[in-house]
Design an enzyme around this catalytic site. Structure first.
Site, PDB file in Angstrom:
ATOM      1  N   ASP A 114     -37.172  20.041  69.643  1.00 15.58           N
ATOM      2  CA  ASP A 114     -38.558  19.668  69.893  1.00 15.58           C
ATOM      3  C   ASP A 114     -38.811  18.208  69.519  1.00 15.58           C
ATOM      4  OD1 ASP A 114     -38.880  22.286  70.568  1.00 15.58           O
ATOM      5  OD2 ASP A 114     -40.369  22.747  69.029  1.00 15.58           O
TER       6      ASP A 114
ATOM      7  N   ASN B  56     -48.726  17.597  69.369  1.00 15.67           N
ATOM      8  CA  ASN B  56     -49.045  18.875  68.718  1.00 15.67           C
ATOM      9  C   ASN B  56     -50.417  18.860  68.042  1.00 15.67           C
ATOM     10  OD1 ASN B  56     -46.820  20.482  69.324  1.00 15.67           O
ATOM     11  ND2 ASN B  56     -45.624  19.734  67.600  1.00 15.67           N
TER      12      ASN B  56
ATOM     13  N   ASP C 263     -58.142  22.098  51.785  1.00 13.98           N
ATOM     14  CA  ASP C 263     -56.922  21.296  51.841  1.00 13.98           C
ATOM     15  C   ASP C 263     -56.924  20.350  53.033  1.00 13.98           C
ATOM     16  OD1 ASP C 263     -55.978  22.515  49.600  1.00 13.98           O
ATOM     17  OD2 ASP C 263     -54.262  23.489  50.525  1.00 13.98           O
TER      18      ASP C 263
ATOM     19  N   THR D 125     -48.765  26.520  68.657  1.00 16.13           N
ATOM     20  CA  THR D 125     -47.680  27.300  68.050  1.00 16.13           C
ATOM     21  C   THR D 125     -46.975  26.506  66.950  1.00 16.13           C
ATOM     22  OG1 THR D 125     -46.236  26.602  69.854  1.00 16.13           O
ATOM     23  CG2 THR D 125     -47.286  28.736  70.069  1.00 16.13           C
TER      24      THR D 125
ATOM     25  N   TYR E 281     -48.353  23.743  63.579  1.00 13.67           N
ATOM     26  CA  TYR E 281     -49.043  23.863  62.278  1.00 13.67           C
ATOM     27  C   TYR E 281     -50.317  24.694  62.377  1.00 13.67           C
ATOM     28  CZ  TYR E 281     -50.305  22.204  57.561  1.00 13.67           C
ATOM     29  OH  TYR E 281     -50.613  22.122  56.218  1.00 13.67           O
TER      30      TYR E 281
ATOM     31  N   LEU F 233     -50.889  27.281  64.045  1.00 14.27           N
ATOM     32  CA  LEU F 233     -50.592  28.714  63.979  1.00 14.27           C
ATOM     33  C   LEU F 233     -50.434  29.149  62.521  1.00 14.27           C
ATOM     34  CD1 LEU F 233     -50.182  30.932  66.094  1.00 14.27           C
ATOM     35  CD2 LEU F 233     -47.737  30.672  65.808  1.00 14.27           C
ATOM     36  N   SER F 234     -49.766  28.312  61.736  1.00 20.15           N
ATOM     37  CA  SER F 234     -49.606  28.616  60.310  1.00 20.15           C
ATOM     38  C   SER F 234     -50.950  28.661  59.607  1.00 20.15           C
ATOM     39  CB  SER F 234     -48.724  27.551  59.647  1.00 20.15           C
ATOM     40  OG  SER F 234     -47.419  27.593  60.174  1.00 20.15           O
TER      41      SER F 234
END
Lengths: 408, 408, 408, 408
Positions: free
Chosen positions: D163, D240, D270, D281, D283, D285-286
């Site tokens: 990627d 992204n 944060d 899909t 950061y 997504l996390s």
């Protein structure tokens, strides 16, 4: 019982239990409606002599500037409503049933319209017409058997009530829906940008051609038997969401979800929701879906209580065709719902198909959509309420020791 | 700079950058503190002549009734504090640094205590003592080199400030902590049940033996090198949470989480939190963890931005030993934090170990904990704010058409 | 239809539609069961001549060491099962209905037990007894009208089947439940630690007194009318969860949740779940609740599709009394469910009350619970599956450029 | 150290620490690059004699059919790539640095291309050219000072790596990016649809004009000082996500998020992420964001560990301008990141602005995007892994008793 309820009840009595006639086919008009018709024809001021509606001009408010392939900025903007070289001829006023506040508002609005714009015909739904035609002799109606008249004559629609009243309008127009001016009787909401107290200003802007339109995507729903044949309910419009849910079946339902005929996932759980951006603040939000701005062109797929830790909500392109099929070997049957209404049971192997309707709802809206939407998600959804800890102004210039996330 | 800050700064200067001395070992007292000591000894009214503290009676408020194996109802209740046949001899009053409101409160409380209970010695931390001993000549202090005196003499502790001040007390007592009476200067909070305006009534209840105690579980933290040896910071107390976080390392950290030496999971992401029920409303809540009542005996394990859809927060028994190890082949290093403070970097292969401390914080609390906690999660966390849609009193007796989840 | 189904059906026929008899009161035995009884008494080998069961010794496996107030380490450990100076006299073997695999397993186990431990009586449920007493002439049964016999004689229970079979045992014992040895017919699970292939070794350990017990907390459910009076279903045991859900009512249900009689929150939505740690991997998990280790002594409160962004799941102490009341002015009624079964409709103003049962299920378990639980959440729940990106071994020693969270 | 690293290191040395030059302005080319230039010019086969690139034809694969206002189906489809009346003249091959697998692939591809399509010039980045021009004498390069040549001559780009390699291409083209053919060295991924083993077939399709293109939206990032002036980094491309994060500041950062200059929310926590569908899909997504299909035209706003229970992720229209401002009275500073890279600190009052780039990445993709995407979310993200309970085939036709969500 309100007329609307009577009508619905009659449908149930007519054996149409399994599909709520969101957009009833002309031939499926129930018997009771026809009986009403006889009565309403006598002395009724109908729309038959109203000329065909004015063609409005609905233009993108912001011109697209990029000529780049892939640049789809055209899809993202609001529209303006105007009536080039003409004025609207007919308004349909829809009100919440059995409600005094909306009754009073209806009288005020109709009286004012009749005085200020005598050339505009005011149309009410039959049951409302019956209630008000004595006091408002100038109002007209469309007999139930002539409901196609709505599409022919109505230039724009005024709704008085809540979200449900707004959604009800969707069912009156099988295809293209005239611009809708939604009035709230009190607190404003996502679908209800205007307080009825401001009706004169808002209606003037609509009639005189300076209103802003927000297109709200609709989806089209169809139900199919295991052999692929279309259920008799035909195609129904979705404003918020379609959902397959186990209802009271004790067993979890197994539902396969297809994207353009490719299996996306098979979910075991209480159900699956497929929603519009408008519906993102309805059931989908409760199920964990994101908050989607109405100008995003997308479908949400969100699970209801899935038997999985990893069914994160999906955003699919609005060009997608989504199929939800009750798995042939699912233990439980399931029920299909549109915008919260029961649309009938699904047996194993049966499915529903959902895709974008070419006919969005064109809603008269605040001129500054972004400001209004920001207000709505904060005030209505209580979005991002920050904790209020003691001594914990986030802007304190004292250094914290530690604390429950920053509080000293 | 406040004394507390000076002390911390000196620690940094003394090369102890990598571990904040939550419970400093006696030998690690910093040089600057010793210098302060010389000054403070002169003419200082210390605690050396105070007799050893009164032994309080801490009894379970609700007797256990079940004799069934597995029934652990004893673990679930509050305690009462009393001083059988005696009264407390010494109170330690701790205040937020550099803060006028708490300074005024300190003067009020100390003056009142001295008058109402002249037999009770009032002890302040050295820097606070230095500031107030002129105006409050009866206050005493514990010189930094004699900090074990706290454990010997202090019957109970009063805190004036915020959560940070409360947490600071934890660092003054390496093992058993005397009962704490936490006063808020304004809005109440989870850790701050009493408004300082009520200090007389609350202190009377403590001194006269009718206060209710809530035990708040603490955890013990230790850091270990790859060969298993203990880091020089030794064992530190955790009141809210320990956390391993990638900090500013651009690479995700790979952390293995062990439960009683069994690998539970290996997580790639920003970090992992291990928290107490008290900490469940701190960082863990932001990371998606549940809200845990302080009487639940459990540890929370919650991921911070995991590279996974399926790292649901875990609740482990408080008897567990949890180990978080930076994976030997993790791309990124990581930093350990306790209650929000940097406790030093962890190299690949290094780990932290967390288990329950046998020494909970015994907090004087409202008599009805359930009512207070219900209030706190609603008022402080804005728990379960229901949407406020137009026309959508959930108790309306009108039938909705449909709407954005029930609103007409 | 299986006997179990017949029994249940008969209950329904007897007018007990609204409460499933998890722990039926002695007097509520249905007519059909009595008819069966006449038949089964003839030539039936019952338990009437079996002496009262051996008193087992259930001891905490790990001694508590802390004498500190607030230290509740006693609550956190497993137990061992032994029969001091005696051996068990009677085993109840319960199997899944209408299932060939469990039928074969039953024959193997009963034959082996009869040969290896001829002094141990083997008891089957009536319908199973009817099916097998010809081929296994030594088996006995308890006639339906004498179900209290179970409590008098059964030393331990063997289950053959799935989670449902395990849960069924809970209904046979209104109060204290004998130790349960749950066998899986295939894949192991949270409630099913042993493969039936290992039955000899596992049963030997139980009978010879070296088995490990895991206590699984149960809750007690009762339903109350608006005037507070107890519903005739009385008190029922909960192993996984109780739930109030709108079922197929189109309107959202408004439910008030009370903690020890203090209003905690009023929720509008599909429903609310109150679950045990055992139930944390059942419906509560689907609704977004945490994964709770079975040794944590706590109740989970989790919402089902709440009309709120901020109803985070709650962990309450197991000493709590939780009351869920359908709000007097809720638009919709609701249905109560226990462990997935319909327990009857709740009208506006009616409520259910949930508190800890003093009678946990004592389950024979793997000796190393932590290892087994770690395995279960990983293998059964697919806990924390990390993404598998191309070239993205999290342990690659190549430096990434950037990528979808670290992948080059 | 790889050349890419050297280049980056030199930038750092040149005082550009605070902004990573994703799309460096021509004048900001670092000194070391110029030095390299002198070397590379000698005997270097550059692109200066290559004629300007062929104009490709990029056509929507599915014609729009609806003439309805608000119907934006045109925005939702894929494109086809062809070269009407011509063929591509130049390909840029980009590879992962310091990697043997991609080195071997580069040799294979370049050799094959040179033989099969001798008229096509093969261009490598300078450092790669230096490494391979001996063994592949026909390859050319673009000297660092002439990087605008890329835009002039490159018809399409081939990437070999992960990627990160793919994303790197974005930095080489400040505006329009030629079509990209991304090859994976192993497992396929969202951004890497083709295995390098198939390179001949895939390249033939591209060169001969039958490839399918997927446009991936990019965002444009700019950083502004408190007075509104643009930071010297200028405008950078985002593939992204952009993120503001507190990094290692112990204090939570207070960030105000504006939508088209209207305050949307002020978040304490944060950080905040603003991402593309491609980045959904990564950061985002996390952090809890939805999975967004790349054809949805939208921006995601997702919080990182917010101090709120109610910051649900938002989907904004791609026409939006989003501003994230570190609140003037925020306790903590913060750091800006683009696609995981540090882009410099933000002081209180400073902000970043994000809007859609008119230049998406046009990626050669599988012909059936829906099928490929379905595969990817299942295989790469482990989407919706259903629990695997014992005896719990969801398709069992046995009736369950109850069980952990349906398992008997």
């Amino acid at each position: 019982m309100s007329a609307a309820h009577a009508w619905r009840a009659s449908l149930l009595g007519a054996g149409l239990r399994r599909c709520w006639p969101w957009t009833p086919a002309p031939g499926s008009r129930p018997a009771v409606a026809r009986r009403t018709l006889g009565a309403s024809r006598r002395g009724l001021s109908t729309t038959s002599d109203i000329p065909t509606k004015t063609l409005p001009r609905i233009a993108r408010r912001v011109a697209a500037t990029s000529g780049d392939p892939g640049a789809d900025s055209e899809a993202d903007h609001q529209f303006t409503l105007s009536w080039p070289g003409a004025t609207p001829k007919t308004v349909l006023v829809v009100k919440k049933a059995d409600d005094e506040k909306t009754a009073a508002a209806l009288v005020s609005i109709a009286s004012w319209l009749h005085q200020a714009y005598p050339q505009i015909s005011i149309v009410l739904e039959p049951s409302v017409h019956q209630q008000f035609h004595a006091s408002l002799p100038f109002v007209r109606t469309v007999p139930p058997e002539a409901s196609d008249e709505y599409s022919r004559v109505v230039d724009f629609v005024v709704t008085l009530g809540g979200d449900g009243t707004f959604l009800h309008v969707s069912s009156l127009f099988r295809k293209q829906v005239p611009p809708i001016v939604p009035f709230s009787m009190g607190t404003l909401g996502f679908l209800l940008p205007f307080n009825v107290a401001d009706f004169q200003a808002q209606l003037r802007r609509v009639i005189e051609g300076s209103a802003t339109l927000l297109p709200r995507m609709r989806l089209v729903y169809s139900k199919h038997r295991e052999d692929g044949s279309l259920d008799r309910c035909g195609h129904l419009n979705i404003t918020n969401e379609a959902c397959i849910h186990r209802g009271t079946y004790p067993h979890l339902t197994t539902i396969s979800c297809y994207l353009n005929d490719h299996l996306l996932t098979t979910s075991v759980g209480d159900g699956i929701i497929v929603g519009t951006p408008t519906g993102s603040t309805a059931y989908s939000l409760s199920a964990g879906g994101p908050i989607v701005h109405p100008l995003v062109s997308s479908m949400i797929v969100a699970p209801v209580c899935p038997r999985s830790l990893s069914f994160r909500p999906l955003m699919l392109p609005s060009s997608a065709t989504v199929k939800l099929q009750v798995h042939k070997e699912s233990r439980g049957r399931a029920t299909a719902y549109i915008d919260g209404r029961d649309c009938g049971e699904l047996l194993q192997g049966e499915c529903i198909e959902i895709k974008r309707s070419p006919y969005p709802l064109m809603c008269v809206n605040r001129d500054d959509l972004a400001a209004g939407w920001a207000l709505d998600i904060n005030q209505l959804l209580q979005f991002n309420r920050t904790f209020s800890y003691p001594h914990e102004s986030p802007f304190s210039d004292h250094d914290p020791h530690a604390g429950s996330r920053d509080g000293q």
